[in-house]
Design an enzyme around this catalytic site. Structure first.
Site, PDB file in Angstrom:
ATOM      1  N   THR A  37       0.836  -1.204   0.000  1.00  0.00           N
ATOM      2  CA  THR A  37       0.000   0.000   0.000  1.00  0.00           C
ATOM      3  C   THR A  37       0.869   1.252   0.000  1.00  0.00           C
ATOM      4  O   THR A  37       0.588   2.223  -0.716  1.00  0.00           O
ATOM      5  CB  THR A  37      -0.925   0.012   1.233  1.00  0.00           C
ATOM      6  OG1 THR A  37      -1.732  -1.168   1.232  1.00  0.00           O
ATOM      7  CG2 THR A  37      -1.837   1.235   1.221  1.00  0.00           C
ATOM      8  N   TRP A  63       2.395   1.572  -3.412  1.00  0.00           N
ATOM      9  CA  TRP A  63       1.395   1.980  -4.401  1.00  0.00           C
ATOM     10  C   TRP A  63       1.278   3.500  -4.435  1.00  0.00           C
ATOM     11  O   TRP A  63       1.100   4.092  -5.494  1.00  0.00           O
ATOM     12  CB  TRP A  63       0.041   1.345  -4.070  1.00  0.00           C
ATOM     13  CG  TRP A  63      -1.036   1.707  -5.050  1.00  0.00           C
ATOM     14  CD1 TRP A  63      -1.345   1.054  -6.206  1.00  0.00           C
ATOM     15  CD2 TRP A  63      -1.934   2.816  -4.978  1.00  0.00           C
ATOM     16  NE1 TRP A  63      -2.385   1.688  -6.851  1.00  0.00           N
ATOM     17  CE2 TRP A  63      -2.767   2.771  -6.119  1.00  0.00           C
ATOM     18  CE3 TRP A  63      -2.129   3.854  -4.059  1.00  0.00           C
ATOM     19  CZ2 TRP A  63      -3.765   3.707  -6.358  1.00  0.00           C
ATOM     20  CZ3 TRP A  63      -3.126   4.792  -4.292  1.00  0.00           C
ATOM     21  CH2 TRP A  63      -3.930   4.710  -5.435  1.00  0.00           C
ATOM     22  N   HIS A  64       1.394   4.130  -3.275  1.00  0.00           N
ATOM     23  CA  HIS A  64       1.236   5.581  -3.223  1.00  0.00           C
ATOM     24  C   HIS A  64       2.440   6.330  -3.781  1.00  0.00           C
ATOM     25  O   HIS A  64       2.288   7.495  -4.176  1.00  0.00           O
ATOM     26  CB  HIS A  64       0.968   6.031  -1.785  1.00  0.00           C
ATOM     27  CG  HIS A  64      -0.462   5.839  -1.361  1.00  0.00           C
ATOM     28  ND1 HIS A  64      -0.928   4.654  -0.813  1.00  0.00           N
ATOM     29  CD2 HIS A  64      -1.531   6.664  -1.424  1.00  0.00           C
ATOM     30  CE1 HIS A  64      -2.221   4.782  -0.554  1.00  0.00           C
ATOM     31  NE2 HIS A  64      -2.611   5.977  -0.918  1.00  0.00           N
ATOM     32  N   GLY A  65       3.574   5.711  -3.840  1.00  0.00           N
ATOM     33  CA  GLY A  65       4.706   6.417  -4.423  1.00  0.00           C
ATOM     34  C   GLY A  65       6.015   5.675  -4.259  1.00  0.00           C
ATOM     35  O   GLY A  65       6.200   4.897  -3.316  1.00  0.00           O
ATOM     36  N   PHE A  83      -0.359   9.680  -8.360  1.00  0.00           N
ATOM     37  CA  PHE A  83      -0.377   8.228  -8.138  1.00  0.00           C
ATOM     38  C   PHE A  83      -0.883   7.481  -9.355  1.00  0.00           C
ATOM     39  O   PHE A  83      -0.840   6.284  -9.374  1.00  0.00           O
ATOM     40  CB  PHE A  83      -1.243   7.892  -6.921  1.00  0.00           C
ATOM     41  CG  PHE A  83      -0.831   8.662  -5.683  1.00  0.00           C
ATOM     42  CD1 PHE A  83       0.486   8.709  -5.309  1.00  0.00           C
ATOM     43  CD2 PHE A  83      -1.767   9.364  -4.957  1.00  0.00           C
ATOM     44  CE1 PHE A  83       0.879   9.427  -4.190  1.00  0.00           C
ATOM     45  CE2 PHE A  83      -1.387  10.067  -3.822  1.00  0.00           C
ATOM     46  CZ  PHE A  83      -0.069  10.111  -3.442  1.00  0.00           C
TER      47      PHE A  83
END
Length: 462
Positions: free
Chosen positions: A311, A314-316, A462
């Protein structure tokens, strides 16, 4: 192009709605939706439109193979191809530079770092196409034999670049048969306006204050907390406002997207917070990663940390996002295994304070991509080596206290509860105020957008 822009409100959206409603023919509507969506995406990413179409085509073909060879090795090969190609593209464009930089730093090498830009929304539409092939393989949805209909799903401009993550199974029926009633259109327009007001009136205002304070080199304990609280409001109203606009636009086009936020700042635990924040992402990781890994039945602790590491990534592609993910993994592990039941027995005010404290600290990890600046902020927030306050902090607080109160109230269900109560008491009030609120909200947003220069969408990266 962003929703909260004069170009979108005054030109793009009216033109799309007029052309879209000329005919009730579903093939015509899907064609207009595809053309408008690709134009919308090409406005900011003309080159990467090809990548979007390629991703859609790959999973359209894989879906056909899975359907034809269901429960046979060819279906498993098609699913594997979908995962490898989609995650490979995501890794190449989003994470290759990060990994190369860290390898160079660790091994003192000089491997050239990739120079291409990150395609907008690649994380969102990659997850959407993957949901289709995985659900096909599981037998949870039926194949889409029309490539234009599938491309309309993947490229749908309301939720293309910043979500919510819409699973194919949720809109499969509406891709081939949908009607837009007057009530649907009115509800969509009201939802879009509410989201626009969140974004333009609250998120942008809070964001200007947050940036001014948090980007300063002279922090005090008071200014640090003021800045991160304003960022806490900004990121909520920015993203939930975008989700509201996306849901409203979808409704105006005949689609019904699921909710993405449910007043997360009134949560009594971190577990509850993640049931209320970015619901489409949380449910995606739960259904496609956490449960397949074993969920609560097999190695739940390891599964929690794997999911939250992913997670964060996924955001960066940055260490602060990895730390942010592991931070929440640790908190959720603690609630699940150590003190979750005790927390439920504590008075509600304590639970709210506990949750908000850790959520706000989490947003500090989210904001500062530079870990050295993050460390400076944490020291400042706890008064280590800095004054508790100064005149600048007091002045900034006094200038923005009304905005903070409005944001705090708007973060709760109170405004909608009061409005719905008044609407139930009077049908005339409901019909009149709905039109007035839409007109007034759009009018105020239009005036603000004419003069505003600060208008970012945080989740576009994102």
């Amino acid at each position: 192009m962003v929703f909260s822009s004069l170009m979108f409100i005054c030109i793009f959206l009216p033109a799309v709605l007029v052309l879209y409603n000329i005919s009730k023919n579903i093939t015509y509507k899907n064609t207009i939706l595809i053309i408008s969506s690709l134009l919308f995406y090409a406005w900011g990413e003309p080159v990467w439109v090809v990548l979007l179409i390629f991703s859609a085509f790959v999973d359209y073909i894989n879906g056909l193979i899975i359907d034809k060879h269901y429960a046979r090795p060819a279906a498993k090969a098609a699913l594997a191809a979908s995962l490898v190609i989609n995650l490979g593209l995501l890794g190449l464009f989003k994470y290759s530079g990060f990994f190369v930089e860290n390898i160079n730093a660790l091994l003192h090498t000089s491997i050239p770092s990739p120079a291409f830009s990150l395609p907008i929304g690649i994380s969102f539409y990659t997850f959407q196409t993957l949901s289709y092939t995985i659900d096909m393989y599981r037998g949870n949805t039926r194949v889409q034999k029309s490539f234009p209909a599938f491309l309309a799903y993947v490229s749908m401009f309301p939720q293309l670049v910043a979500g919510p993550i819409v699973r194919y199974s949720d809109v499969a029926a509406e891709l081939t048969d949908r009607r837009v009633s007057i009530d649907d259109f009115a509800a969509g327009a009201k939802r879009f306006t509410a989201g626009m007001c969140k974004k333009v009136m609250l998120a942008n205002s809070a964001g200007e204050v947050a940036s001014m304070i948090l980007d300063s080199t002279r922090l005090t304990a008071a200014s640090s907390w003021l800045g991160i609280i304003m960022y806490t409001f900004q990121i909520y109203f920015d993203f939930s406002g975008y989700s509201d606009m996306a849901i409203g636009l979808g409704r105006m086009l005949g689609f019904h997207f699921g909710e993405n936020f449910a007043h997360p700042y009134i949560s009594r635990s971190i577990t509850e917070f993640w049931r209320r924040w970015h619901i489409s992402l949380s449910s995606f990781f739960r259904d496609y990663i956490y449960i397949p890994l074993g969920g609560n039945r097999y190695r739940p602790v390891m599964n929690i940390f794997i999911v939250w590491l992913l997670t964060g990534l996924w955001h960066g592609a940055s260490w602060n996002f990895i730390l942010w993910g592991l931070f929440y993994g640790l908190l959720l592990f603690a609630e699940k295994k150590l003190f979750g039941k005790r927390l439920q027995r504590l008075p509600s005010p304590f639970c709210y304070i506990y949750t908000l404290f850790f959520v706000i600290m989490g947003w500090a990890l989210f904001y500062f991509t530079d870990l050295s600046r993050l460390l400076v902020f944490i020291k400042s927030a706890f008064g280590i080596g800095v004054p508790l306050y100064d005149l600048t902090a007091v002045s900034a607080f006094c200038a923005n206290v009304k905005l903070m109160v409005v944001c705090a109230i708007a973060s709760t269900p109170v405004p909608s509860v009061i409005y719905n109560y008044l609407c139930k008491r009077s049908d005339i009030f409901a019909s009149v105020t709905q039109l007035l609120l839409i007109a007034a909200g759009l009018g105020v947003c239009f005036i603000l957008l004419v003069g505003q220069t600060y208008n970012p969408f945080l989740y576009f990266r994102f």
